[in-house]
Design a protein around this motif. Structure first.
Motif, PDB file in Angstrom:
ATOM      1  N   GLY A  79       2.979 -26.068   9.358  1.00  0.00           N
ATOM      2  CA  GLY A  79       3.614 -25.619  10.616  1.00  0.00           C
ATOM      3  C   GLY A  79       2.774 -26.205  11.959  1.00  0.00           C
ATOM      4  N   ILE A  80       1.373 -26.315  11.756  1.00  0.00           N
ATOM      5  CA  ILE A  80       0.509 -26.698  12.953  1.00  0.00           C
ATOM      6  C   ILE A  80       0.785 -28.215  12.877  1.00  0.00           C
ATOM      7  CG2 ILE A  80      -1.801 -26.774  13.563  1.00  0.00           C
ATOM      8  CD1 ILE A  80      -2.318 -24.226  12.116  1.00  0.00           C
ATOM      9  N   ALA A  81       0.548 -28.874  11.898  1.00  0.00           N
ATOM     10  CA  ALA A  81       0.776 -30.244  12.038  1.00  0.00           C
ATOM     11  C   ALA A  81       2.031 -30.683  12.377  1.00  0.00           C
ATOM     12  CB  ALA A  81       0.623 -30.792  10.518  1.00  0.00           C
ATOM     13  N   ILE A  82       3.272 -30.193  12.100  1.00  0.00           N
ATOM     14  CA  ILE A  82       4.683 -30.524  12.672  1.00  0.00           C
ATOM     15  C   ILE A  82       4.674 -30.162  14.062  1.00  0.00           C
ATOM     16  CG2 ILE A  82       7.077 -30.205  12.151  1.00  0.00           C
ATOM     17  CD1 ILE A  82       6.481 -29.961   9.384  1.00  0.00           C
TER      18      ILE A  82
ATOM     19  N   PHE B 139       6.397 -19.317   2.910  1.00  0.00           N
ATOM     20  CA  PHE B 139       6.339 -20.692   3.231  1.00  0.00           C
ATOM     21  C   PHE B 139       6.804 -20.878   4.554  1.00  0.00           C
ATOM     22  CE2 PHE B 139       8.248 -25.029   3.954  1.00  0.00           C
ATOM     23  CZ  PHE B 139       7.197 -25.700   3.870  1.00  0.00           C
ATOM     24  N   TYR B 140       8.102 -20.288   4.796  1.00  0.00           N
ATOM     25  CA  TYR B 140       8.804 -20.605   6.227  1.00  0.00           C
ATOM     26  C   TYR B 140       8.506 -19.648   7.286  1.00  0.00           C
ATOM     27  CZ  TYR B 140      12.103 -23.729   4.028  1.00  0.00           C
ATOM     28  OH  TYR B 140      12.955 -24.943   3.598  1.00  0.00           O
ATOM     29  N   ALA B 141       7.926 -18.298   6.630  1.00  0.00           N
ATOM     30  CA  ALA B 141       7.164 -17.651   7.614  1.00  0.00           C
ATOM     31  C   ALA B 141       6.046 -18.112   8.361  1.00  0.00           C
ATOM     32  CB  ALA B 141       6.920 -16.271   6.996  1.00  0.00           C
ATOM     33  N   ASN B 142       5.336 -18.862   7.533  1.00  0.00           N
ATOM     34  CA  ASN B 142       4.150 -19.533   8.228  1.00  0.00           C
ATOM     35  C   ASN B 142       4.378 -20.820   8.929  1.00  0.00           C
ATOM     36  OD1 ASN B 142       1.616 -18.002   7.812  1.00  0.00           O
ATOM     37  ND2 ASN B 142       2.662 -17.879   5.566  1.00  0.00           N
ATOM     38  N   LEU B 143       5.273 -21.459   8.176  1.00  0.00           N
ATOM     39  CA  LEU B 143       5.863 -22.581   9.004  1.00  0.00           C
ATOM     40  C   LEU B 143       6.091 -22.491  10.382  1.00  0.00           C
ATOM     41  CD1 LEU B 143       6.450 -25.784   8.270  1.00  0.00           C
ATOM     42  CD2 LEU B 143       8.686 -25.172   8.072  1.00  0.00           C
ATOM     43  N   LEU B 144       6.666 -21.216  10.888  1.00  0.00           N
ATOM     44  CA  LEU B 144       7.180 -20.767  11.955  1.00  0.00           C
ATOM     45  C   LEU B 144       6.229 -20.055  12.802  1.00  0.00           C
ATOM     46  CD1 LEU B 144      11.081 -19.918  11.014  1.00  0.00           C
ATOM     47  CD2 LEU B 144      10.036 -21.914  12.296  1.00  0.00           C
TER      48      LEU B 144
ATOM     49  N   ARG C  94      -2.972 -12.742  -1.339  1.00  0.00           N
ATOM     50  CA  ARG C  94      -3.889 -12.991  -2.302  1.00  0.00           C
ATOM     51  C   ARG C  94      -3.420 -13.817  -3.761  1.00  0.00           C
ATOM     52  NH1 ARG C  94      -8.827 -11.040  -1.478  1.00  0.00           N
ATOM     53  NH2 ARG C  94      -9.016  -9.566   0.179  1.00  0.00           N
ATOM     54  N   SER C  95      -2.109 -13.572  -3.715  1.00  0.00           N
ATOM     55  CA  SER C  95      -1.357 -13.998  -5.204  1.00  0.00           C
ATOM     56  C   SER C  95      -1.294 -15.777  -5.046  1.00  0.00           C
ATOM     57  CB  SER C  95      -0.027 -13.497  -5.414  1.00  0.00           C
ATOM     58  OG  SER C  95       0.926 -14.356  -4.534  1.00  0.00           O
ATOM     59  N   LEU C  96      -1.179 -16.364  -6.096  1.00  0.00           N
ATOM     60  CA  LEU C  96      -1.698 -17.627  -6.102  1.00  0.00           C
ATOM     61  C   LEU C  96      -0.335 -18.436  -5.759  1.00  0.00           C
ATOM     62  CD1 LEU C  96      -3.719 -19.818  -7.136  1.00  0.00           C
ATOM     63  CD2 LEU C  96      -2.391 -20.119  -9.315  1.00  0.00           C
ATOM     64  N   VAL C  97       0.782 -18.115  -6.016  1.00  0.00           N
ATOM     65  CA  VAL C  97       2.036 -18.590  -5.636  1.00  0.00           C
ATOM     66  C   VAL C  97       2.195 -18.257  -4.127  1.00  0.00           C
ATOM     67  CG1 VAL C  97       4.413 -18.799  -5.924  1.00  0.00           C
ATOM     68  CG2 VAL C  97       3.142 -18.465  -8.007  1.00  0.00           C
ATOM     69  N   ASP C  98       2.087 -17.089  -3.887  1.00  0.00           N
ATOM     70  CA  ASP C  98       2.553 -17.046  -2.071  1.00  0.00           C
ATOM     71  C   ASP C  98       1.374 -17.544  -1.495  1.00  0.00           C
ATOM     72  OD1 ASP C  98       4.719 -15.610  -3.110  1.00  0.00           O
ATOM     73  OD2 ASP C  98       4.142 -13.596  -2.533  1.00  0.00           O
ATOM     74  N   GLY C  99       0.129 -17.427  -1.886  1.00  0.00           N
ATOM     75  CA  GLY C  99      -0.840 -17.939  -1.094  1.00  0.00           C
ATOM     76  C   GLY C  99      -0.777 -19.346  -0.994  1.00  0.00           C
ATOM     77  N   GLY C 100      -0.547 -20.141  -2.163  1.00  0.00           N
ATOM     78  CA  GLY C 100      -0.242 -21.610  -1.897  1.00  0.00           C
ATOM     79  C   GLY C 100       0.873 -22.008  -0.833  1.00  0.00           C
ATOM     80  N   LEU C 101       2.234 -21.174  -1.083  1.00  0.00           N
ATOM     81  CA  LEU C 101       3.301 -21.336  -0.143  1.00  0.00           C
ATOM     82  C   LEU C 101       2.930 -21.044   1.267  1.00  0.00           C
ATOM     83  CD1 LEU C 101       6.153 -20.062  -2.367  1.00  0.00           C
ATOM     84  CD2 LEU C 101       5.823 -22.555  -1.739  1.00  0.00           C
ATOM     85  N   SER C 102       1.969 -20.106   1.315  1.00  0.00           N
ATOM     86  CA  SER C 102       1.705 -19.696   2.745  1.00  0.00           C
ATOM     87  C   SER C 102       0.801 -21.058   3.268  1.00  0.00           C
ATOM     88  CB  SER C 102       0.951 -18.532   2.577  1.00  0.00           C
ATOM     89  OG  SER C 102       1.802 -17.271   2.417  1.00  0.00           O
ATOM     90  N   PHE C 103      -0.053 -21.482   2.528  1.00  0.00           N
ATOM     91  CA  PHE C 103      -1.041 -22.330   2.894  1.00  0.00           C
ATOM     92  C   PHE C 103      -0.077 -23.685   3.345  1.00  0.00           C
ATOM     93  CE2 PHE C 103      -2.963 -26.484   1.384  1.00  0.00           C
ATOM     94  CZ  PHE C 103      -3.921 -26.511   2.348  1.00  0.00           C
ATOM     95  N   LEU C 104       0.788 -24.122   2.580  1.00  0.00           N
ATOM     96  CA  LEU C 104       1.490 -25.086   2.837  1.00  0.00           C
ATOM     97  C   LEU C 104       2.185 -25.066   4.334  1.00  0.00           C
ATOM     98  CD1 LEU C 104       3.116 -26.389  -0.350  1.00  0.00           C
ATOM     99  CD2 LEU C 104       1.660 -27.696   1.049  1.00  0.00           C
ATOM    100  N   GLY C 105       2.939 -23.909   4.402  1.00  0.00           N
ATOM    101  CA  GLY C 105       3.582 -23.691   5.534  1.00  0.00           C
ATOM    102  C   GLY C 105       2.691 -23.576   6.634  1.00  0.00           C
TER     103      GLY C 105
ATOM    104  N   LEU D 195      -5.923 -32.370   9.363  1.00  0.00           N
ATOM    105  CA  LEU D 195      -6.982 -32.025   8.100  1.00  0.00           C
ATOM    106  C   LEU D 195      -7.582 -30.704   8.503  1.00  0.00           C
ATOM    107  CD1 LEU D 195      -8.301 -35.838   7.418  1.00  0.00           C
ATOM    108  CD2 LEU D 195      -6.851 -34.202   5.930  1.00  0.00           C
ATOM    109  N   ALA D 196      -8.065 -30.621   9.786  1.00  0.00           N
ATOM    110  CA  ALA D 196      -8.829 -29.734  10.212  1.00  0.00           C
ATOM    111  C   ALA D 196      -7.842 -28.331  10.065  1.00  0.00           C
ATOM    112  CB  ALA D 196      -9.170 -29.596  11.686  1.00  0.00           C
ATOM    113  N   ALA D 197      -6.653 -28.259  10.558  1.00  0.00           N
ATOM    114  CA  ALA D 197      -5.796 -27.256  10.201  1.00  0.00           C
ATOM    115  C   ALA D 197      -5.703 -26.832   8.875  1.00  0.00           C
ATOM    116  CB  ALA D 197      -4.318 -27.781  10.922  1.00  0.00           C
ATOM    117  N   ALA D 198      -5.408 -27.843   8.080  1.00  0.00           N
ATOM    118  CA  ALA D 198      -5.327 -27.601   6.647  1.00  0.00           C
ATOM    119  C   ALA D 198      -6.393 -26.878   6.108  1.00  0.00           C
ATOM    120  CB  ALA D 198      -4.905 -28.744   5.798  1.00  0.00           C
ATOM    121  N   ALA D 199      -7.749 -27.417   6.524  1.00  0.00           N
ATOM    122  CA  ALA D 199      -8.894 -26.633   6.097  1.00  0.00           C
ATOM    123  C   ALA D 199      -9.208 -25.290   6.570  1.00  0.00           C
ATOM    124  CB  ALA D 199     -10.074 -27.690   6.515  1.00  0.00           C
ATOM    125  N   ALA D 200      -8.711 -25.136   7.686  1.00  0.00           N
ATOM    126  CA  ALA D 200      -8.852 -24.089   8.233  1.00  0.00           C
ATOM    127  C   ALA D 200      -8.014 -22.794   7.789  1.00  0.00           C
ATOM    128  CB  ALA D 200      -8.704 -23.820   9.578  1.00  0.00           C
TER     129      ALA D 200
END
Lengths: 191, 193
Positions: A148-151, A29-34, A133-144, A70-75
């Protein structure tokens, strides 16, 4: 002989590859947020969008920012499907130089063009995020990655908008010239 | 001995972790780019002089000169990155401090276009000097961002000092600063500084 074989195996065994481990082990999460701080191309694109939006009236910024997020999240979500490097230095540099020039000139774009530009370029920035690829890490990476782009865009927009309100439109023009200057040099760098 | 050698070899050749795309590269590139104009006295003198002159000339020069400089500097940087040679880079950088500092000292008020052309001309030399070092930086793009922001902040420092010119004693102080910068430029030019 057995120890010799074990030693050979130890030599040939590959070490772990810590790709995108930008700030130590912060987790997905934080790695992708930053990520915008670790990937200057993504950071430049976000900064260019934020400076451009800071030169627009609030009635234009609202839909454009929503489109950007929205575009950032979709991408970010679609990132694993893309098979090309979206943020080559030339692409990023030319985009930043263009956005910086628009901000420098203080052109009013209107809600529809501003939303379209913000959406397309935020999508390019989003494609730079890699999802495990893993569901949990992938989900957290997506959120981060999406946050990260929006914030990042929101914070920079707020900063430049504050400077514009305090100092005047010249602050936005100066920020635009800085973004355009970095963009020109980025475009000149070897890909 | 037979036991020791294989294990020693294993330790020597064992693969280490590969840390790709680290923040260290971006951070290091940014910092080195940011410090490049700030730690070079010839760059500092010229950048502050640009800000001083802009503030001294008043609007619209107060913002036009600091906006012109980074844009033209970027073109010079691009030439440096591309390996296009420009003769007399160090001479041009030193001369920029001398000429712009002297313009402030003498309270020269040329037409805005002339002032922009003078500043833009010297910006090419500064940009080229930064640009030639850029590809060797840990992160060239972060280096470029660092040196544009560092240069811009030096302009802002010059503008802040130049705003003193709104009062009569302040105008004298600003012209004196221009004189000091011109002297420093002469020193860079002759190699005494």
């Amino acid at each position: 002989v057995r120890r010799g074989t074990l030693a050979l195996l130890a030599v040939l065994a590959p070490g772990p590859a810590l790709a995108h481990d930008a700030f130590g082990d912060l987790g997905p999460f934080y790695a992708n947020l930053l990520h915008p701080l670790a990937d200057p191309a993504q950071g430049l694109l976000i900064a260019a969008l934020a400076v451009l939006l800071a030169r627009q009236p609030l009635t234009t910024v609202r839909p454009a920012y929503a489109g950007l997020a929205l575009a950032a999240a979709a991408a970010v979500a679609l990132g694993p499907l893309q098979a090309f490097d979206p943020l080559g230095l030339r692409t990023t540099g030319l985009a930043a130089a263009g956005l910086g020039t628009l901000a420098l000139l203080g052109l009013r774009l209107g809600p529809v063009p501003a939303t379209a530009i913000a959406g397309v370029l935020a999508a390019l920035a989003g494609l730079a995020v890699e999802l495990p690829r893993s569901l949990v890490d992938g989900g957290l990476s997506f959120l981060g990655g999406a946050l990260g782009i929006a914030i990042g865009a929101l914070l920079l927009w707020g900063l430049v908008d504050l400077a514009v309100r305090r100092i005047g439109p010249v602050a936005g023009a100066v920020a635009g010239s800085w973004v355009a200057a970095v963009g020109i040099m980025a475009a000149a760098l070897p890909a | 001995m037979n036991r020791v050698i294989p294990f020693t070899c294993a330790l020597l050749f064992a693969a280490t972790a590969a840390s790709a795309h680290t923040g260290e590269a971006a951070g290091g590139g940014f910092v080195s780019g940011f410090l490049h104009p700030i730690l070079g006295w010839d760059h500092v003198a010229a950048m502050v002089a640009v800000g001083l002159w802009g503030a001294f000339l008043g609007p619209p020069a107060i913002w036009l000169l600091p906006v012109t400089f980074p844009l033209v500097m970027a073109l010079g940087g691009a030439l440096g990155v591309a390996g296009v040679p420009i003769p007399g880079i160090e001479f041009g950088i030193a001369a920029s401090a001398l000429i712009i500092g002297a313009a402030v000292m003498l309270a020269l008020r040329p037409p805005l276009v002339i002032a922009a052309v003078v500043v833009g001309f010297f910006a090419i030399f500064h940009g080229h000097a930064h640009g030639t070092e850029m590809p060797t930086a840990a992160s060239p793009l972060a280096y470029a961002a660092g040196f544009v922001i560092g240069t811009g902040l030096l302009h802002l420092a010059g503008i802040a000092l130049g705003l003193l010119a709104r009062s009569s004693p302040g105008k004298l102080a600003v012209r004196a600063m221009g004189g000091v910068i011109a002297l420093a430029g002469a020193g860079f030019l002759t190699g005494t500084l």
